[in-house]
Design a protein around this motif. Structure first.
Motif, PDB file in Angstrom:
ATOM      1  N   LYS A 125       0.832  -1.202   0.000  1.00 41.32           N
ATOM      2  CA  LYS A 125       0.000   0.000   0.000  1.00 41.32           C
ATOM      3  C   LYS A 125       0.864   1.248   0.000  1.00 41.32           C
ATOM      4  CE  LYS A 125      -3.779   2.243   2.483  1.00 41.32           C
ATOM      5  NZ  LYS A 125      -4.710   2.177   3.650  1.00 41.32           N
ATOM      6  N   LYS A 126       1.980   1.195   0.706  1.00 39.15           N
ATOM      7  CA  LYS A 126       2.893   2.347   0.761  1.00 39.15           C
ATOM      8  C   LYS A 126       3.440   2.668  -0.623  1.00 39.15           C
ATOM      9  CE  LYS A 126       7.190   3.945   2.917  1.00 39.15           C
ATOM     10  NZ  LYS A 126       8.296   3.590   3.844  1.00 39.15           N
ATOM     11  N   ASP A 127       3.876   1.630  -1.336  1.00 40.69           N
ATOM     12  CA  ASP A 127       4.426   1.847  -2.683  1.00 40.69           C
ATOM     13  C   ASP A 127       3.341   2.328  -3.649  1.00 40.69           C
ATOM     14  OD1 ASP A 127       6.938   1.122  -1.854  1.00 40.69           O
ATOM     15  OD2 ASP A 127       6.798  -0.950  -2.576  1.00 40.69           O
ATOM     16  N   ALA A 128       2.131   1.784  -3.495  1.00 39.98           N
ATOM     17  CA  ALA A 128       1.027   2.191  -4.375  1.00 39.98           C
ATOM     18  C   ALA A 128       0.677   3.659  -4.154  1.00 39.98           C
ATOM     19  CB  ALA A 128      -0.193   1.311  -4.128  1.00 39.98           C
ATOM     20  N   MET A 129       0.665   4.091  -2.901  1.00 38.65           N
ATOM     21  CA  MET A 129       0.347   5.487  -2.612  1.00 38.65           C
ATOM     22  C   MET A 129       1.455   6.414  -3.110  1.00 38.65           C
ATOM     23  SD  MET A 129      -2.672   5.521  -1.338  1.00 38.65           S
ATOM     24  CE  MET A 129      -2.913   7.060  -0.450  1.00 38.65           C
ATOM     25  N   ALA A 130       2.698   5.951  -3.026  1.00 39.13           N
ATOM     26  CA  ALA A 130       3.814   6.755  -3.538  1.00 39.13           C
ATOM     27  C   ALA A 130       3.698   6.915  -5.054  1.00 39.13           C
ATOM     28  CB  ALA A 130       5.139   6.105  -3.164  1.00 39.13           C
ATOM     29  N   ARG A 131       3.319   5.835  -5.742  1.00 39.65           N
ATOM     30  CA  ARG A 131       3.144   5.904  -7.188  1.00 39.65           C
ATOM     31  C   ARG A 131       1.955   6.801  -7.539  1.00 39.65           C
ATOM     32  NH1 ARG A 131       4.310   2.221 -11.244  1.00 39.65           N
ATOM     33  NH2 ARG A 131       3.512   2.962 -13.255  1.00 39.65           N
ATOM     34  N   ALA A 132       0.888   6.731  -6.726  1.00 36.38           N
ATOM     35  CA  ALA A 132      -0.276   7.583  -6.962  1.00 36.38           C
ATOM     36  C   ALA A 132       0.107   9.055  -6.867  1.00 36.38           C
ATOM     37  CB  ALA A 132      -1.380   7.250  -5.953  1.00 36.38           C
ATOM     38  N   GLU A 133       0.916   9.396  -5.868  1.00 38.91           N
ATOM     39  CA  GLU A 133       1.380  10.782  -5.725  1.00 38.91           C
ATOM     40  C   GLU A 133       2.205  11.202  -6.938  1.00 38.91           C
ATOM     41  OE1 GLU A 133       4.464  13.387  -2.981  1.00 38.91           O
ATOM     42  OE2 GLU A 133       3.657  11.507  -2.172  1.00 38.91           O
ATOM     43  N   GLU A 134       3.062  10.302  -7.410  1.00 36.92           N
ATOM     44  CA  GLU A 134       3.903  10.588  -8.574  1.00 36.92           C
ATOM     45  C   GLU A 134       3.056  10.849  -9.817  1.00 36.92           C
ATOM     46  OE1 GLU A 134       6.624   7.897 -11.556  1.00 36.92           O
ATOM     47  OE2 GLU A 134       6.639   7.395  -9.426  1.00 36.92           O
ATOM     48  N   VAL A 135       2.018  10.041 -10.015  1.00 36.12           N
ATOM     49  CA  VAL A 135       1.185  10.175 -11.202  1.00 36.12           C
ATOM     50  C   VAL A 135       0.302  11.422 -11.111  1.00 36.12           C
ATOM     51  CG1 VAL A 135      -0.658   9.100 -12.547  1.00 36.12           C
ATOM     52  CG2 VAL A 135       1.234   7.720 -11.731  1.00 36.12           C
ATOM     53  N   LEU A 136      -0.180  11.744  -9.935  1.00 31.14           N
ATOM     54  CA  LEU A 136      -0.958  12.969  -9.766  1.00 31.14           C
ATOM     55  C   LEU A 136      -0.107  14.197 -10.081  1.00 31.14           C
ATOM     56  CD1 LEU A 136      -3.017  12.135  -6.563  1.00 31.14           C
ATOM     57  CD2 LEU A 136      -3.943  12.604  -8.827  1.00 31.14           C
ATOM     58  N   ARG A 137       1.145  14.132  -9.708  1.00 32.72           N
ATOM     59  CA  ARG A 137       2.054  15.233 -10.065  1.00 32.72           C
ATOM     60  C   ARG A 137       2.254  15.268 -11.582  1.00 32.72           C
ATOM     61  NH1 ARG A 137       5.575  14.096  -6.764  1.00 32.72           N
ATOM     62  NH2 ARG A 137       5.182  15.700  -5.197  1.00 32.72           N
ATOM     63  N   LEU A 138       2.343  14.095 -12.182  1.00 32.55           N
ATOM     64  CA  LEU A 138       2.554  13.992 -13.625  1.00 32.55           C
ATOM     65  C   LEU A 138       1.392  14.605 -14.414  1.00 32.55           C
ATOM     66  CD1 LEU A 138       4.472  12.777 -15.821  1.00 32.55           C
ATOM     67  CD2 LEU A 138       3.096  10.687 -15.689  1.00 32.55           C
ATOM     68  N   VAL A 139       0.167  14.444 -13.899  1.00 32.71           N
ATOM     69  CA  VAL A 139      -0.994  14.980 -14.617  1.00 32.71           C
ATOM     70  C   VAL A 139      -1.304  16.425 -14.230  1.00 32.71           C
ATOM     71  CG1 VAL A 139      -2.017  12.705 -14.947  1.00 32.71           C
ATOM     72  CG2 VAL A 139      -2.705  14.092 -12.964  1.00 32.71           C
ATOM     73  N   GLY A 140      -0.487  17.006 -13.369  1.00 31.39           N
ATOM     74  CA  GLY A 140      -0.615  18.436 -13.104  1.00 31.39           C
ATOM     75  C   GLY A 140      -1.480  18.830 -11.923  1.00 31.39           C
ATOM     76  N   GLN A 159      -9.616  19.556 -12.963  1.00 28.01           N
ATOM     77  CA  GLN A 159      -8.766  18.759 -12.075  1.00 28.01           C
ATOM     78  C   GLN A 159      -9.325  17.358 -11.892  1.00 28.01           C
ATOM     79  OE1 GLN A 159      -8.675  21.411  -8.656  1.00 28.01           O
ATOM     80  NE2 GLN A 159      -6.546  21.976  -9.088  1.00 28.01           N
ATOM     81  N   ARG A 160     -10.661  17.249 -11.810  1.00 23.61           N
ATOM     82  CA  ARG A 160     -11.265  15.909 -11.693  1.00 23.61           C
ATOM     83  C   ARG A 160     -10.958  15.073 -12.931  1.00 23.61           C
ATOM     84  NH1 ARG A 160     -15.683  18.689  -8.909  1.00 23.61           N
ATOM     85  NH2 ARG A 160     -16.787  18.992 -10.888  1.00 23.61           N
ATOM     86  N   GLN A 161     -10.979  15.695 -14.120  1.00 24.83           N
ATOM     87  CA  GLN A 161     -10.647  14.946 -15.319  1.00 24.83           C
ATOM     88  C   GLN A 161      -9.185  14.512 -15.291  1.00 24.83           C
ATOM     89  OE1 GLN A 161     -11.748  12.823 -17.292  1.00 24.83           O
ATOM     90  NE2 GLN A 161     -12.987  14.068 -18.672  1.00 24.83           N
ATOM     91  N   ARG A 162      -8.316  15.344 -14.759  1.00 26.08           N
ATOM     92  CA  ARG A 162      -6.905  14.975 -14.615  1.00 26.08           C
ATOM     93  C   ARG A 162      -6.744  13.791 -13.651  1.00 26.08           C
ATOM     94  NH1 ARG A 162      -3.029  19.005 -16.226  1.00 26.08           N
ATOM     95  NH2 ARG A 162      -4.086  20.752 -17.244  1.00 26.08           N
ATOM     96  N   ILE A 163      -7.561  13.771 -12.607  1.00 29.17           N
ATOM     97  CA  ILE A 163      -7.508  12.653 -11.649  1.00 29.17           C
ATOM     98  C   ILE A 163      -7.965  11.357 -12.329  1.00 29.17           C
ATOM     99  CG2 ILE A 163      -8.516  11.728  -9.521  1.00 29.17           C
ATOM    100  CD1 ILE A 163      -8.703  14.735  -8.598  1.00 29.17           C
ATOM    101  N   VAL A 164      -9.024  11.443 -13.139  1.00 25.83           N
ATOM    102  CA  VAL A 164      -9.497  10.263 -13.880  1.00 25.83           C
ATOM    103  C   VAL A 164      -8.401   9.763 -14.820  1.00 25.83           C
ATOM    104  CG1 VAL A 164     -11.144   9.487 -15.612  1.00 25.83           C
ATOM    105  CG2 VAL A 164     -11.933  10.854 -13.689  1.00 25.83           C
ATOM    106  N   ILE A 165      -7.695  10.687 -15.452  1.00 23.77           N
ATOM    107  CA  ILE A 165      -6.580  10.311 -16.326  1.00 23.77           C
ATOM    108  C   ILE A 165      -5.481   9.638 -15.507  1.00 23.77           C
ATOM    109  CG2 ILE A 165      -4.742  11.202 -17.811  1.00 23.77           C
ATOM    110  CD1 ILE A 165      -6.737  13.374 -18.720  1.00 23.77           C
ATOM    111  N   ALA A 166      -5.217  10.168 -14.307  1.00 25.63           N
ATOM    112  CA  ALA A 166      -4.199   9.569 -13.438  1.00 25.63           C
ATOM    113  C   ALA A 166      -4.550   8.126 -13.095  1.00 25.63           C
ATOM    114  CB  ALA A 166      -4.048  10.401 -12.156  1.00 25.63           C
TER     115      ALA A 166
END
Length: 348
Positions: A125-140, A159-166
């Motif tokens: 879960k820790k690694d998944a959350m770290a990757r989620a943070e990385e991808v959210l940064r990637l989508v702006g 921003q919600r559409q960016r989250i869906v893309i993430a």
């Protein structure tokens, strides 16, 4: 380029109280690695059903009556539900039109972005959350570490559409299907989302199938375009082929209804008269014939085959038959032909 997806002679029917709706009637296309294929057409033309068939996300009354969908040569239509679970969101992912119907209003967005990783990959879960943070940064998403605890209603529409893309790209899928992802957004945010998709494509190397009814959006993202009408592709080719050397009267109509810098009060947009056919009883001939002022007698009797315009450009219209009369397309289309010549193309 390597073909990673091949859809061959796809037919999809829907059982209704009034009879069988023949929604998809022999669609074939392929997708190459790293490219963007746009599928355009009016609402009800079959765009979403076509791509949902790839992931087997159709309604219970749907029946894929014929065809194959090959992903690296493996027919997805022969896979079990468990087999498709290993494909969906992992190898092939999808962005839906309305982010508020895609996001869980009761769950923080960080958990929602991380969820596909926990389902498809053996990660903590820790690694998944770290990757989620990385991808959210990637989508702006600004300050993603703090905002991962926020809920969907705390974000703007863009921003919600960016989250869906993430969520769709967190597993770095090989194919990303975007089903009208900009329709509910204003023009400025639309442009931002298009730019984001192009940027992500470069960064993660995904191929994109982009569904839209807006040809203006297509020009900014597509490599190839397929024009769809009444459950069939009526024309397909490169983005330059479709915009500057269109051959099908339906494509002419779509382009002629687009606003340009030349559009003014004195030069109003045209529209395509009539409505699409009822696919409970598909027409015997060309489905577009009743709306086509260039239609001939043969259009009422026989469906046109695909005529080759150039190496990768085809159109299903009897106007391309050697014995067909020559017609003058709308003035705006003639201007596009001239532009095509300027770009180094050729109009035959």
């Amino acid at each position: 380029m390597d073909k990673i997806l091949e859809v061959k002679d796809l037919h999809v029917n829907f059982a209704t109280y009034n009879g069988t709706v023949q929604a998809i009637r022999g669609v074939s296309f392929d997708l190459n690695a790293g490219e963007t294929l746009a599928i355009v057409g009016e609402s009800g033309s079959g765009k979403s059903i076509t791509v949902r068939s790839i992931l087997q996300l159709l309604a219970k009354n749907a029946d894929i009556a014929k065809g194959s969908i090959l992903y690296h040569g493996d027919d997805l239509l022969q896979k079990s539900e468990k087999g498709m679970d290993n494909i969906r969101g992992n190898k092939i992912s999808m962005i839906f039109q309305d982010p508020m119907t895609s996001l869980d209003p009761t769950m923080p967005i960080g958990k929602q972005v991380a969820e596909p990783l926990l389902i498809h990959n053996n990660v903590s879960k820790k690694d998944a959350m770290a990757r989620a943070e990385e991808v959210l940064r990637l989508v702006g998403i600004p300050n993603p570490k703090a905002r991962m605890k926020d809920y969907p209603h705390q974000f703007s529409g863009g921003q919600r559409q960016r989250i869906v893309i993430a969520i769709a790209i967190v597993d770095y899928p090989e194919i990303l299907i975007a089903d009208e992802p900009t329709t509910a957004l204003d023009v400025t945010v639309q442009a931002e989302i298009i730019d984001l998709l192009k940027e992500l494509q470069q960064k993660i190397g995904t191929s994109i199938i982009f569904i839209t009814h807006d040809l203006g959006v297509v020009a900014g993202i597509a490599d190839r375009v397929a024009v769809m009408y009444a459950g069939k592709f009526v024309e397909y080719g490169s983005v330059n082929d479709i915009f500057y050397n269109p051959q099908h009267p339906y494509t002419w109509g779509l382009l002629d209804s687009m606003p340009t810098l030349d559009t003014s009060e004195a030069n109003r947009l045209n529209s395509i008269p009539g409505t699409p056919p009822n696919l409970l009883n598909p027409p015997k001939g060309d489905a577009f014939a009743p709306r086509n002022k260039y239609a001939m007698e043969i259009d009422e009797e026989e469906q046109p085959p695909y005529f080759k315009v150039s190496k990768n450009h085809y159109a299903a219209t009897w106007l391309l038959h050697p014995n067909a009369p020559k017609v003058d397309p709308p003035a705006s289309i003639k201007k596009r032909f001239e532009k095509f010549k300027e770009l180094g193309g050729s109009v035959k």
